[in-house]
Design a protein around this motif. Sequence first.
Motif, short mmCIF file in Angstrom:
data_model
loop_
_atom_site.label_atom_id
_atom_site.label_comp_id
_atom_site.label_asym_id
_atom_site.label_seq_id
_atom_site.Cartn_x
_atom_site.Cartn_y
_atom_site.Cartn_z
N ILE A 262 0.83 -1.21 0.00
CA ILE A 262 0.00 0.00 0.00
C ILE A 262 0.87 1.26 0.00
O ILE A 262 0.59 2.23 -0.73
CB ILE A 262 -0.94 -0.02 1.22
CG1 ILE A 262 -2.04 -1.08 1.01
CG2 ILE A 262 -1.57 1.34 1.46
CD1 ILE A 262 -2.97 -1.24 2.18
N SER A 263 1.94 1.25 0.78
CA SER A 263 2.81 2.44 0.84
C SER A 263 3.50 2.68 -0.50
O SER A 263 3.65 3.84 -0.93
CB SER A 263 3.84 2.29 1.95
OG SER A 263 4.71 1.20 1.70
N PRO A 481 -4.35 5.58 -1.13
CA PRO A 481 -3.98 4.34 -1.83
C PRO A 481 -5.18 3.78 -2.60
O PRO A 481 -6.34 3.95 -2.21
CB PRO A 481 -3.56 3.40 -0.70
CG PRO A 481 -3.25 4.29 0.45
CD PRO A 481 -4.14 5.47 0.32
N ASP A 482 -4.87 3.11 -3.70
CA ASP A 482 -5.92 2.43 -4.46
C ASP A 482 -6.41 1.19 -3.73
O ASP A 482 -7.50 0.69 -4.02
CB ASP A 482 -5.38 2.02 -5.84
CG ASP A 482 -5.03 3.23 -6.68
OD1 ASP A 482 -5.74 4.24 -6.56
OD2 ASP A 482 -4.04 3.16 -7.43
N HIS A 483 -5.60 0.66 -2.81
CA HIS A 483 -5.91 -0.62 -2.17
C HIS A 483 -6.19 -0.42 -0.68
O HIS A 483 -5.80 0.59 -0.10
CB HIS A 483 -4.75 -1.59 -2.37
CG HIS A 483 -4.15 -1.54 -3.75
ND1 HIS A 483 -4.90 -1.74 -4.88
CD2 HIS A 483 -2.88 -1.27 -4.16
CE1 HIS A 483 -4.13 -1.62 -5.94
NE2 HIS A 483 -2.89 -1.32 -5.53
N GLN A 484 -6.82 -1.44 -0.12
CA GLN A 484 -7.24 -1.31 1.28
C GLN A 484 -7.16 -2.67 1.97
O GLN A 484 -7.60 -3.68 1.41
CB GLN A 484 -8.67 -0.77 1.34
CG GLN A 484 -9.24 -0.68 2.75
CD GLN A 484 -10.70 -0.25 2.75
OE1 GLN A 484 -11.23 0.15 1.71
NE2 GLN A 484 -11.34 -0.35 3.89
N ILE A 485 -6.60 -2.68 3.16
CA ILE A 485 -6.56 -3.91 3.96
C ILE A 485 -7.91 -4.08 4.64
O ILE A 485 -8.35 -3.23 5.41
CB ILE A 485 -5.44 -3.85 5.01
CG1 ILE A 485 -4.07 -3.74 4.34
CG2 ILE A 485 -5.48 -5.08 5.91
CD1 ILE A 485 -2.92 -3.55 5.29
N ILE A 486 -8.57 -5.17 4.34
CA ILE A 486 -9.88 -5.45 4.95
C ILE A 486 -9.69 -6.16 6.29
O ILE A 486 -10.25 -5.77 7.31
CB ILE A 486 -10.74 -6.29 3.99
CG1 ILE A 486 -11.00 -5.50 2.71
CG2 ILE A 486 -12.05 -6.68 4.65
CD1 ILE A 486 -11.78 -6.26 1.67
N ASP A 487 -8.91 -7.24 6.29
CA ASP A 487 -8.62 -7.99 7.52
C ASP A 487 -7.11 -8.11 7.66
O ASP A 487 -6.43 -8.56 6.73
CB ASP A 487 -9.24 -9.40 7.47
CG ASP A 487 -10.75 -9.36 7.52
OD1 ASP A 487 -11.28 -8.59 8.32
OD2 ASP A 487 -11.38 -10.10 6.74
#
Length: 797
Positions: A262-263, A481-487
């Motif tokens: 993500i970074s 960020p385009d992405h995301q941590i769900i769990d």
Amino acid sequence: MKPTPNNHKLSPRDDSVSLGKLLLKLRPHWPIFVICVILGLTIANLVNKVKQPVYHVNSTMLIQENRNIIPFSQDREMATRRSVDNVHNETAILESFSLIDSALNKMHVEVTYYEAGRIFGSSLRKEIYLDAPFRVSFDRDHPQPYKEIFTLNIIDEDWYYLSGIKGLEGLSENKQYLFGQKVEGESHSFTISRVAPYNKEVHDNKSYEFFLNNPSGLSETYKRNLIITPLSLNSNIFDISFESTNLQRGIEFVDMLTSTFISQNLKKKNLVAQNTVQFIENQIALTAGNLSATEGRLQSFREREKLMDIGLIGTQLVEELQELDKEKSAEEVKLSYYNFLQDYVSDKRDFSEVFGPSAIGIEDPMLNSLLAELTRLHTERGRLLLNTTERSPAVVAIDQNITQVKATLEENLKNIKAASGILMDDLNRRINRLEERITQMPSTERELIGIQRMFNITDATYNFLLEKQAEAGIALASNVPDHQIIDEARFVTIVSPMPKLNYTIGLMLGLILPLITLLVRDSLNTRIINKEQVTSAVNFPLIGIIPRHKQSTNGNDLVIFDDLFSPVAESFRNIRSNLHFFSPKKQNNLIVVTSTRSAEGKTFTAINLAAVLATSKNRTLYIDADIRKTQPNQYTKDMKEFGLSNYLIGRADLDAVINVSKYNEYLHIMNSGIKSPNPVELIESEAMTRLLNEELNDFEYIIVDTSPVGMVADAKSLMALARINLFVTRHNFSQQADLDFITEYCNTAGLKNIVLVINDVKQSQNGYGIGYGFGYGMGYSNDQESKKKKKYAFFWR
């Protein structure tokens, strides 16, 4: 006594095994199955305890299309396909070696630590990761013994023992070192530091092990245990799974990998925005200097000429010039951007960092499309290079597409610059016409208009660039960020060992291996091992099964009189009863006993059959017709030297060759006599026929013991005269092929009333028809003694 022939067809052997028969066959071997099952479960339990557990760690992440890529197509299907490709590219980056390396560099995985133990003389390790009370740091530029195990024992707060592999300089045996002291040699160089205080109760009598990981191959090891899969076919949510021998290390790695991903995504997005801001700032720096200089000239002119404003006509001309100059300034900024793109193309740089033309107010669909395609191709090329080389066909194809798109972009830029040049020429002409009108005005006012015009142009350009700078700064600050941590990473299950599965495998192996061994042994065994093999191979009745017996106390084969209630005696009584169905006559019942080969128990069966017939007060004569070999008379009171061969050659009369048994007055014995050189001629002589048909009518049963029919032809003529022909087979000795021979032999000779017995069957075997009542009639004491013997025999077995 001439029998009528009766042909018997050769029966196909039935090799099918029903479940009941199989269980019956395996039942005597149940101790083997019990031992194997216990052994299998013991091994499974040992594996569960000894094997280092492998933990399954899981995380979920939303991976979206890189929104930094310039949209270029209005076609929905094409846009959807491009979006899917971009998501696949992002997932490839997530499991790339470069990203894994970046994540590992932020962790303490260059050394693997174990808490050591031993079981059954073998080393038992448990990975402890950061729980080790010490840390090892090594020099990557120095040769190191990667993957070689070192053993460490803590002595006290400051000292420890260290031993390594044999042959390693100075470390083949335990050596004492100080914490923080460099351990160095030609092939190793590292330092061990204590990170936890010494605790005597914890650290005494405890060994630790560690090995150094090769940094160049570490990412490959982690990638092998990393699995990234979408939750569903068209889902952008991905499941990130990792298997590790240490739970803490596995969770930390997955979290570090996703956060690094993500970074880096945000850093890449910010890089494009920063390039936009940098370009605008460069333009502002140039414009700011011109604006300051122009403003100074305007101020100086007004102060010198005492002229603060221009007339009405001059004002109108200035406003028109200002509009044209504004257009010209905007076009000059666009031209700078086109030159910037041309430099990018000529320098062969990565277009993934190019900012879109819309950032500076250029709305050109074709240019946007080409830039977006170049950005996509460079991103795809980067994804492919994560797992292949530049010479691979896929990368070569991408490079060809990039070259074509760049050529199209260069041509498009030339056309755009040409159009821009036409526009600039038109603006310059219109500006020149206004300037000619201005020249007709007074010189002072004309000079003021010129300075004012230059100031207005520079000021408009400066304000335009400031506006775009503000927009780019806002875009940079608002980047997410385009992405995301769900769990975040969490423990799911233990992959290995799996106790239930191991116990199941141990149980199944404990059952299957002895089963296969026994079945293979039986399938390779060509001997007769059960009565079904006999009854399925021949159409002759099986009239009895004789159990294995102990040697007679008399030292001969006559065991009936040892114990009239023994299992052997009972089996012969069963045979006697079955014979009555085939020969109900009371006089001159000729029974020929033979076999296919020697040592099958033919003589034993014949003499004991004669003995059991005699016990029911039937005058019985046993004739030893195997005159190829002579045996001493062991069954009579008087040891007469004459026998059958003497009678047949006329050297002895009938009374001289018949002896009364010393065990029973109804049993008479005729031994074989002297060894004859021509046994076949004697057996087939008229004297033998007359003896059996006429001279032995006083006997109710005549039992003739002949030579084996599978070896010599002596018995054929006797069997043709017999009322009953009895073949003896021996359990686990006679071959199954002997049964086919018996059928063929009887068909060829035209024999009738063929019966079989199986001899020498172990009493412990089941399913062989050993009768269920052979113990009846035995005394209570004998029965108790027998049970006691069986109990101890089973125990020792």
